[in-house]
Design an enzyme around this catalytic site. Structure first.
Site, PDB file in Angstrom:
ATOM      1  N   SER A  74       7.968   4.889   5.288  1.00 34.14           N
ATOM      2  CA  SER A  74       8.821   4.014   4.743  1.00 34.14           C
ATOM      3  C   SER A  74       8.800   4.292   3.065  1.00 34.14           C
ATOM      4  O   SER A  74       7.760   4.518   2.756  1.00 34.14           O
ATOM      5  CB  SER A  74       9.121   2.872   5.368  1.00 34.14           C
ATOM      6  OG  SER A  74       9.163   2.863   6.680  1.00 34.14           O
ATOM      7  N   ASP A  99       0.901  -1.048   0.015  1.00 34.15           N
ATOM      8  CA  ASP A  99       0.147  -0.064  -0.040  1.00 34.15           C
ATOM      9  C   ASP A  99       1.033   1.263   0.062  1.00 34.15           C
ATOM     10  O   ASP A  99       1.727   1.244   0.918  1.00 34.15           O
ATOM     11  CB  ASP A  99      -0.937  -0.071   1.347  1.00 34.15           C
ATOM     12  CG  ASP A  99      -1.903  -1.032   1.379  1.00 34.15           C
ATOM     13  OD1 ASP A  99      -1.716  -1.817   0.482  1.00 34.15           O
ATOM     14  OD2 ASP A  99      -2.863  -0.867   2.320  1.00 34.15           O
TER      15      ASP A  99
END
Length: 288
Positions: free
Chosen positions: A248, A108
């Site tokens: 991230s 995602d």
């Protein structure tokens, strides 16, 4: 950068995270605080706190602030903030496209696509990289020239586990420790603080897309990369690993003439938009 979904709708971004990053990188006081926060001892201490039961009180406010839909995740009692952050999604909420010729998203995220050239530069997590500096390998940089660099940017509200994009044989994991410079005037002309985040990469000899390079870039401060496997045979959609705490990035490098990206994603990237994608969905297909 603005985000747009696959239906062409502009998506509201997490402004809290953007404001914090802007303060840390563009404000004098913020940069002073950042120099303290990135010290290894401070980072380790913060990491231990987020792994402890004392951090559980952070979970409720985080869920409310980021409007997390817990109905998509497996029911469990969280032992710590990091235990919550790495929660597992229900399989039926992330269907994996198993069509062999379809390239899928590993996570995602917000996706941008860039052509790889000899002089290309990419901004990843507030740092400008060339291919050579990103992988610290001239050989790898040369190998992927003419191909495509896919940048999957995860924010704190995203699902923070990622999967393999195809069947194949993966190499060992190669770790690149981050660096931090505070006194380089040339670097500071580019960004107020120049640093490289810790990252890991592997080469996947894939069944359908050639030699695919997959890299995980850790978050600022206490973000950790946890990869599940060493060298082994893997399956499309199999969990590759997870990030602990913080936004991230996953990077995928594709060799030339291997993949045709979906038109909407390419158009969005050209216009300067990131495209919101979900783990397992089609984002391109095998080049013919």
């Amino acid at each position: 950068m603005k985000c747009i979904d696959r239906n062409g709708t502009i998506v509201k971004q997490n402004e809290t995270q953007n404001k914090v990053l802007s303060f840390l990188y563009q404000n004098g006081l913020g940069r002073a605080i950042l120099r303290v926060l990135i010290q290894p001892g401070v980072s380790r201490l913060a990491g231990r706190f987020l792994d402890s039961r004392c951090s559980k009180w952070l979970i409720g406010p985080f869920i409310r602030r980021n409007e997390i839909d817990l109905s998509q995740y497996k029911v469990q009692e969280y032992r710590s903030y990091n235990d919550f952050f790495t929660r597992q999604i229900k399989p039926e909420c992330r269907r994996i496209d198993h069509t062999p010729s379809h390239l899928i998203a590993p996570c995602d995220s917000k996706l941008s696509v860039y052509p790889i050239s000899a002089d290309a530069k990419f901004c990843i997590k507030n740092t400008v990289y060339t291919m050579k500096s990103l992988f610290r390998s001239e050989k790898l940089a040369k190998h992927y020239e003419g191909g495509q660099l896919l940048v999957f940017r995860l924010t704190v509200d995203d699902y923070h586990r990622y999967c393999y994009i195809d069947d194949g044989i993966k190499s060992d994991n190669y770790r690149i420790d981050g660096v931090f410079h505070t006194v380089n005037p040339l670097a500071n002309d580019v960004y107020p603080i120049y640093k490289e985040n810790t990252r890991e990469f592997t080469i996947l000899k894939s069944k359908n897309f050639g030699r695919v390079l997959m890299m995980e870039v850790g978050a600022l401060l206490v973000g950790r990369i946890v990869n599940n496997h060493g060298k082994k045979q893997v399956k499309r959609g199999e969990e590759k690993g997870r990030f602990e705490f913080g936004g991230s990035t996953v990077i995928v490098c594709i060799e030339p003439d291997r993949v045709v990206m979906d038109a909407d994603i390419l158009v969005n990237s050209i216009k300067g938009y990131e495209t919101v994608v979900k783990m397992g969905e089609k984002i391109g297909e095998q080049y013919e």
